[in-house]
Design a protein around this motif. Structure first.
Motif, PDB file in Angstrom:
ATOM      1  N   HIS A   1      -0.071 -11.933 -54.809  1.00  0.00           N
ATOM      2  CA  HIS A   1      -0.367 -10.941 -53.640  1.00  0.00           C
ATOM      3  C   HIS A   1      -1.502  -9.662 -53.607  1.00  0.00           C
ATOM      4  CE1 HIS A   1       0.750 -14.115 -50.893  1.00  0.00           C
ATOM      5  NE2 HIS A   1       1.980 -14.435 -51.574  1.00  0.00           N
ATOM      6  N   GLY A   2      -0.841  -8.329 -54.437  1.00  0.00           N
ATOM      7  CA  GLY A   2      -1.398  -7.464 -54.536  1.00  0.00           C
ATOM      8  C   GLY A   2      -1.133  -6.810 -53.262  1.00  0.00           C
ATOM      9  N   ILE A   3      -0.674  -6.971 -52.409  1.00  0.00           N
ATOM     10  CA  ILE A   3       0.742  -5.663 -51.528  1.00  0.00           C
ATOM     11  C   ILE A   3       2.370  -6.117 -51.653  1.00  0.00           C
ATOM     12  CG2 ILE A   3      -1.847  -4.832 -50.512  1.00  0.00           C
ATOM     13  CD1 ILE A   3      -0.568  -6.216 -47.992  1.00  0.00           C
ATOM     14  N   GLU A   4       2.536  -5.104 -51.100  1.00  0.00           N
ATOM     15  CA  GLU A   4       3.971  -5.167 -50.807  1.00  0.00           C
ATOM     16  C   GLU A   4       4.607  -6.080 -49.862  1.00  0.00           C
ATOM     17  OE1 GLU A   4       3.202  -0.616 -52.751  1.00  0.00           O
ATOM     18  OE2 GLU A   4       2.382  -2.637 -50.945  1.00  0.00           O
ATOM     19  N   SER A   5       5.653  -6.487 -49.806  1.00  0.00           N
ATOM     20  CA  SER A   5       6.542  -7.276 -49.026  1.00  0.00           C
ATOM     21  C   SER A   5       6.271  -6.860 -47.509  1.00  0.00           C
ATOM     22  CB  SER A   5       7.886  -7.599 -49.692  1.00  0.00           C
ATOM     23  OG  SER A   5       8.777  -6.348 -49.733  1.00  0.00           O
ATOM     24  N   THR A   6       6.703  -8.181 -47.187  1.00  0.00           N
ATOM     25  CA  THR A   6       6.278  -7.646 -45.317  1.00  0.00           C
ATOM     26  C   THR A   6       7.718  -6.715 -45.149  1.00  0.00           C
ATOM     27  OG1 THR A   6       4.972  -8.830 -44.595  1.00  0.00           O
ATOM     28  CG2 THR A   6       7.187  -7.856 -43.123  1.00  0.00           C
ATOM     29  N   VAL A   7       8.352  -5.871 -44.142  1.00  0.00           N
ATOM     30  CA  VAL A   7       9.816  -5.592 -43.891  1.00  0.00           C
ATOM     31  C   VAL A   7       9.695  -5.237 -43.058  1.00  0.00           C
ATOM     32  CG1 VAL A   7      10.976  -3.468 -44.166  1.00  0.00           C
ATOM     33  CG2 VAL A   7       9.279  -3.692 -46.059  1.00  0.00           C
ATOM     34  N   VAL A   8      11.255  -6.479 -42.477  1.00  0.00           N
ATOM     35  CA  VAL A   8      11.095  -6.368 -41.078  1.00  0.00           C
ATOM     36  C   VAL A   8      13.031  -6.337 -40.551  1.00  0.00           C
ATOM     37  CG1 VAL A   8      11.789  -8.444 -41.476  1.00  0.00           C
ATOM     38  CG2 VAL A   8      11.398  -8.253 -38.942  1.00  0.00           C
ATOM     39  N   ASP A   9      12.833  -5.115 -39.642  1.00  0.00           N
ATOM     40  CA  ASP A   9      14.518  -4.439 -39.280  1.00  0.00           C
ATOM     41  C   ASP A   9      15.130  -5.805 -38.711  1.00  0.00           C
ATOM     42  OD1 ASP A   9      16.431  -3.212 -38.763  1.00  0.00           O
ATOM     43  OD2 ASP A   9      15.744  -1.888 -37.587  1.00  0.00           O
ATOM     44  N   MET A  10      16.368  -6.429 -39.420  1.00  0.00           N
ATOM     45  CA  MET A  10      17.120  -7.025 -38.581  1.00  0.00           C
ATOM     46  C   MET A  10      18.405  -7.075 -37.853  1.00  0.00           C
ATOM     47  SD  MET A  10      15.059 -10.394 -39.245  1.00  0.00           S
ATOM     48  CE  MET A  10      16.402 -11.371 -38.352  1.00  0.00           C
ATOM     49  N   THR A  11      18.417  -5.179 -37.099  1.00  0.00           N
ATOM     50  CA  THR A  11      19.203  -4.539 -37.229  1.00  0.00           C
ATOM     51  C   THR A  11      20.081  -4.642 -35.458  1.00  0.00           C
ATOM     52  OG1 THR A  11      18.677  -2.774 -37.541  1.00  0.00           O
ATOM     53  CG2 THR A  11      19.838  -3.443 -39.496  1.00  0.00           C
ATOM     54  N   GLU A  12      18.301  -5.392 -35.012  1.00  0.00           N
ATOM     55  CA  GLU A  12      18.590  -4.647 -33.499  1.00  0.00           C
ATOM     56  C   GLU A  12      17.982  -6.487 -33.319  1.00  0.00           C
ATOM     57  OE1 GLU A  12      19.447  -2.354 -31.971  1.00  0.00           O
ATOM     58  OE2 GLU A  12      19.217  -1.059 -33.315  1.00  0.00           O
ATOM     59  N   ASP A  13      18.460  -6.830 -31.874  1.00  0.00           N
ATOM     60  CA  ASP A  13      17.709  -8.555 -31.479  1.00  0.00           C
ATOM     61  C   ASP A  13      16.672  -8.821 -31.577  1.00  0.00           C
ATOM     62  OD1 ASP A  13      20.906  -8.690 -29.892  1.00  0.00           O
ATOM     63  OD2 ASP A  13      20.113  -8.012 -28.176  1.00  0.00           O
ATOM     64  N   THR A  14      15.755  -7.558 -31.109  1.00  0.00           N
ATOM     65  CA  THR A  14      14.302  -8.122 -31.338  1.00  0.00           C
ATOM     66  C   THR A  14      13.935  -7.398 -32.710  1.00  0.00           C
ATOM     67  OG1 THR A  14      13.662  -7.940 -29.021  1.00  0.00           O
ATOM     68  CG2 THR A  14      11.834  -7.750 -30.299  1.00  0.00           C
ATOM     69  N   PRO A  15      13.551  -7.831 -33.696  1.00  0.00           N
ATOM     70  CA  PRO A  15      12.474  -7.790 -34.900  1.00  0.00           C
ATOM     71  C   PRO A  15      11.943  -6.738 -34.731  1.00  0.00           C
ATOM     72  CG  PRO A  15      13.371 -10.170 -35.001  1.00  0.00           C
ATOM     73  CD  PRO A  15      13.592  -9.734 -33.793  1.00  0.00           C
ATOM     74  N   CYS A  16      11.769  -6.142 -35.829  1.00  0.00           N
ATOM     75  CA  CYS A  16      10.897  -4.616 -35.821  1.00  0.00           C
ATOM     76  C   CYS A  16      10.420  -4.857 -37.238  1.00  0.00           C
ATOM     77  CB  CYS A  16      11.672  -3.593 -35.633  1.00  0.00           C
ATOM     78  SG  CYS A  16       9.722  -2.590 -35.599  1.00  0.00           S
TER      79      CYS A  16
ATOM     80  N   ALA B   1       7.597  -9.889 -32.396  1.00  0.00           N
ATOM     81  CA  ALA B   1       9.039  -9.794 -33.418  1.00  0.00           C
ATOM     82  C   ALA B   1       7.850  -8.316 -33.259  1.00  0.00           C
ATOM     83  CB  ALA B   1       8.050  -9.909 -34.755  1.00  0.00           C
ATOM     84  N   ASP B   2       8.778  -6.593 -32.989  1.00  0.00           N
ATOM     85  CA  ASP B   2       8.429  -6.026 -32.290  1.00  0.00           C
ATOM     86  C   ASP B   2       6.894  -5.373 -33.710  1.00  0.00           C
ATOM     87  OD1 ASP B   2       8.981  -5.929 -29.602  1.00  0.00           O
ATOM     88  OD2 ASP B   2      11.127  -5.133 -30.192  1.00  0.00           O
ATOM     89  N   ILE B   3       6.702  -3.787 -33.087  1.00  0.00           N
ATOM     90  CA  ILE B   3       5.580  -3.149 -34.499  1.00  0.00           C
ATOM     91  C   ILE B   3       6.376  -2.109 -34.413  1.00  0.00           C
ATOM     92  CG2 ILE B   3       3.994  -2.364 -35.797  1.00  0.00           C
ATOM     93  CD1 ILE B   3       2.687  -5.756 -34.526  1.00  0.00           C
ATOM     94  N   ASP B   4       6.968  -1.667 -35.211  1.00  0.00           N
ATOM     95  CA  ASP B   4       6.965  -0.022 -35.583  1.00  0.00           C
ATOM     96  C   ASP B   4       6.297   0.731 -35.063  1.00  0.00           C
ATOM     97  OD1 ASP B   4       7.635   2.594 -36.804  1.00  0.00           O
ATOM     98  OD2 ASP B   4       9.745   1.800 -36.579  1.00  0.00           O
TER      99      ASP B   4
END
Length: 540
Positions: free
Chosen positions: A176-191, A211-214
Motif C-alpha cells: 500500500h505504501g502509506i501507514e494504516s488507518t487509525v480509528v479511535d474505538m474508545t467512544e460510542d462513535t468511532p473516530c 465514523a467521525d473524522i478528527d
C-alpha cells in the motif's frame, strides 16, 4: 552507540533469528503491507525505549502494537466491544489500527503515556510469522528516522537504520505504501485519527453508522495556505491545548514525512495545474535549482509511490519538489494528509488559466494564470534528443534561452508581432551525453508533454532526425515535422500546424538548425482548408 545491523531475508530460518532478537530485548525492522515497521517486544519498556532512541522519536508519540491473531487483542485491552469485533472481522488482517483502552500490563513507553493503545493485525505474512515466533505482541512505528518519509523498501530502512538497530528483514516493496488507518474505538462513535486505505466510508458500511473524522485532519483549510513555517503548520497549532496536547495516534502532533527539498502542492484544474508546474519547474531550473515533479493521476499509485518519490528526491539532491494535489476523498484523502505534512502545508492554488488554441491564433499566445509565481507572457518549449542529437539540442537550448530573455523588437498595441514571446520556459527531457540511448524514449517523452498540454511546442533531435520524429508521431495529438530547410519549417507551421519539429544532429549544421527553429517559431498557421486537413490528422 553504533550497532552491527544484520540484514536478514524472509526465510523461516531468518524470521526465527529475528524473533529471537525480539524476544531477547532487541529491535528489528520488518516489512508490512503498509510501510516497514521497527519492532520490539511491546511488553518490554527497555526494548521499546530503544525504538524511540533509534528513530529520534518524541516520547509522547505512541507506537502501534502488532499482533498475529485477532484473539490476541484481549491481551491488550480489558474488553472487546461489538464494534471492535465487526471491524476486526471485516478488515483484519489488514491496514487498520484500532485505538482501544489498554490493560495495565502495557507499558507507558509503548503508548506514549496514554490510557489507550493502538492495535493492528498486519496482512503481511512475514510480519505475522515474526510476531508468532517471538511469542509477544510487537510495538512498531515506521522504520525511519522520525519526521522523514516512511520507508516502503528495505533499502529505505537500511539507509536510515543501518548501525542503529539489531536487524532488518529485507522483504519486497510494501503493497500500500502509506501507514494504516487509525480509528479511535474508545467512544460510542468511532473516530478516524489518521486516514489510510481503509476509508471512513468503508468503516461506516461495516458498522452501520458514520465514523467521525478528527477535526485535526481538516485543519489545512484554516492553516498553512500561505506557506507558513514548519512551526506554524503542525496539525494542532493554535488549537485549544496545543502545548499540552497528547496525540492518540502517530503523526497527530509532529511534522512528518518531510523530504530535504522544499515541497509545493499545486491545486486546481488538472490541466492548468500541470502547465503551471512545468512553468514553475522551468523558472526554478533557470535559477540553477534541481527540480522533481511528482504527478499522480491514480490515488492507489500515489499511495504506493509517494514516499518512495520523496526519498528518491533526497537521494538525487533535489532542491524543489512540485506535486499535484489529489481529490480529498477515498484513498486520496489519506495521501493528501501525508502530502500536506510533507510540504509543511505549502499549497499553491492555480486559478483562471485559459489555454488559447494555437490552431486559430498566434502560436505564442500564452496562458494567463493567476498563480502567485506565474511568469507572465511565457510559453513552454520541450526539448529532447538521443546521443546523436544532444549537442544540437543544447545549442538550440542556449539559443532559446537568449531569445526568451531578449526584449521583443517589434511591438504594437496588441503586443508581440514577430512571434517572439516575452519569456520562453524550457523543459529539457535529455539526454545530455554521447552515451548510447534509445531515441524512441526521448521522442515519446517530448511528444507526451506537448500532447498533454504540459508544453506548448517541442523540438526533438537525433542523428538524422528521422527516427525520433517517427517516435514523436506515435503519440496522438502530435504533428511532428522533420525539417531540413527553413522553407520546410515555414510550411510545417503554416500548412500542417506542426507542434514539434525534428532536426538531425549529424546532418544539419548548427547555424541552419537555428534558422529553422526561428523560422518555425515566427511562422503562423494559416487555418482555412489546412485546418480541415490537420483535424483529420488529429483524428487518425
Amino acid at each position: 552507540m553504533i550497532l552491527k545491523t544484520i540484514i536478514l531475508g524472509t526465510t523461516e530460518e531468518d524470521i526465527e533469528r529475528a524473533a529471537e532478537i525480539i524476544a531477547a530485548g532487541g529491535i528489528v525492522a520488518f516489512p508490512t503491507e503498509t510501510v516497514y515497521g521497527l519492532g520490539a517486544n511491546a511488553f518490554d519498556p527497555i526494548a521499546v525505549k530503544k525504538i524511540y532512541e533509534a528513530k529520534g522519536r518524541p516520547s509522547d508519540n505512541p507506537t502501534i502494537v502488532h499482533i498475529a491473531d485477532a484473539e490476541d487483542l484481549s491481551k491488550l485491552t480489558p474488553s472487546v466491544s461489538e464494534d471492535m469485533k465487526m471491524l476486526a472481522e471485516a478488515f483484519w488482517p489488514g491496514p487498520l489500527t484500532m485505538v482501544v483502552p489498554r490493560l495495565p500490563e502495557v507499558p507507558d513507553v509503548t503508548t506514549g503515556g496514554l490510557s489507550t493503545v493502538g492495535v493492528r493485525l498486519p496482512l503481511e505474512e512475514t510480519a505475522r510469522s515474526l510476531i508468532r515466533k517471538a511469542g509477544v505482541p510487537i510495538a512498531a512505528p515506521s522504520a525511519n528516522v522520525s519526521g522523514k518519509p516512511s520507508p516502503t523498501t528495505a533499502d529505505h530502512v537500511i539507509h536510515d537504520m543501518d548501525g542503529r538497530i539489531d536487524a532488518i528483514i529485507a522483504g519486497g516493496m510494501c503493497k500500500h505504501g502509506i501507514e494504516s488507518t487509525v480509528v479511535d474505538m474508545t467512544e460510542d462513535t468511532p473516530c478516524v485519527l489518521r486516514p489510510g486505505v481503509i476509508t471512513p466510508e468503508m468503516l461506516a458500511m461495516v458498522l452501520g453508522k458514520d465514523a467521525d473524522i478528527d477535526p485535526a485532519l481538516k485543519v489545512r483549510k484554516e492553516f498553512g495556505n500561505e506557506g507558513e513555517s514548519d512551526e506554524a503548520s503542525s496539525d494542532y497549532d493554535n488549537a485549544d491545548g496545543a502545548e499540552t496536547f497528547r496525540p492518540k495516534a502517530p503523526g497527530m502532533k509532529y511534522k512528518h514525512y518531510a523530504p530535504k527539498a522544499e515541497m509545493t502542492i499545486f491545486e486546481g484544474n488538472e490541466d492548468e495545474v500541470r502547465q503551471e508546474m512545468l512553468r514553475e519547474a522551468a523558472r526554478l531550473e533557470s535559477e540553477g535549482k534541481k527540480v522533481k515533479i511528482l504527478d499522480f493521476d491514480d490515488e492507489e499509485v500515489a499511495a504506493k509511490e509517494f514516499f518512495a518519490g520523496l526519498r528518491s528526491a533526497d537521494e538525487e539532491g533535489v532542491d524543489n519538489i512540485l506535486v499535484t494535489a489529489l481529490p480529498e476523498e477515498g484513498i486520496g484523502f489519506a495521501v493528501m494528509n501525508r502530502m500536506l505534512k510533507a510540504a509543511g502545508y505549502n499549497i499553491r492554488r492555480v486559478e483562471g488559466c485559459e489555454r488559447i488554441d494555437d490552431a486559430s491564433s498566434n502560436a505564442y499566445s500564452s496562458n494567463a494564470c493567476s498563480s502567485k509565481a506565474r511568469i507572465g507572457g511565457s510559453m513552454i518549449i520541450a526539448l529532447a534528443a538521443d546521443h546523436g542529437g544532444y549537442e544540437l539540442k543544447n545549442e538550440i537550448k542556449e539559443h532559446l534561452k537568449a531569445l526568451g530573455t531578449a526584449p521583443s523588437s517589434k511591438l504594437n498595441d496588441e503586443g508581440v508581432t514577430d512571434g517572439t514571446p516575452e519569456k520562453i520556459q524550457i523543459v529539457d527531457f535529455g539526454t545530455d551525453s554521447d552515451e548510447s540511448v534509445d531515441y524512441p524514449d526521448f521522442g515519446k517523452a517530448c511528444a507526451e508533454a506537448v500532447a498533454s498540454g504540459k508544453a506548448d511546442l517541442g523540438i526533438v533531435c537525433c542523428g538524422s532526425g528521422i527516427g525520433i520524429s517517427i517516435a514523436a508521431n506515435k503519440v496522438k495529438g502530435v504533428r511532428c515535422a522533420l525539417c531540413t530547410s527553413t522553407e520546410m519549417a515555414e510550411l510545417a507551421r503554416r500548412h500542417n500546424n506542426a507542434n514539434i519539429i525534428a532536426l538531425g544532429g549529424r546532418t544539419t549544421p548548427k547555424e541552419l538548425a537555428i534558422e529553422i527553429v526561428d523560422t518555425w517559431l515566427n511562422s503562423k498557421f494559416e487555418g482555412g482548408r489546412h485546418a480541415r486537413r490537420v483535424a483529420k490528422l488529429d483524428e487518425m
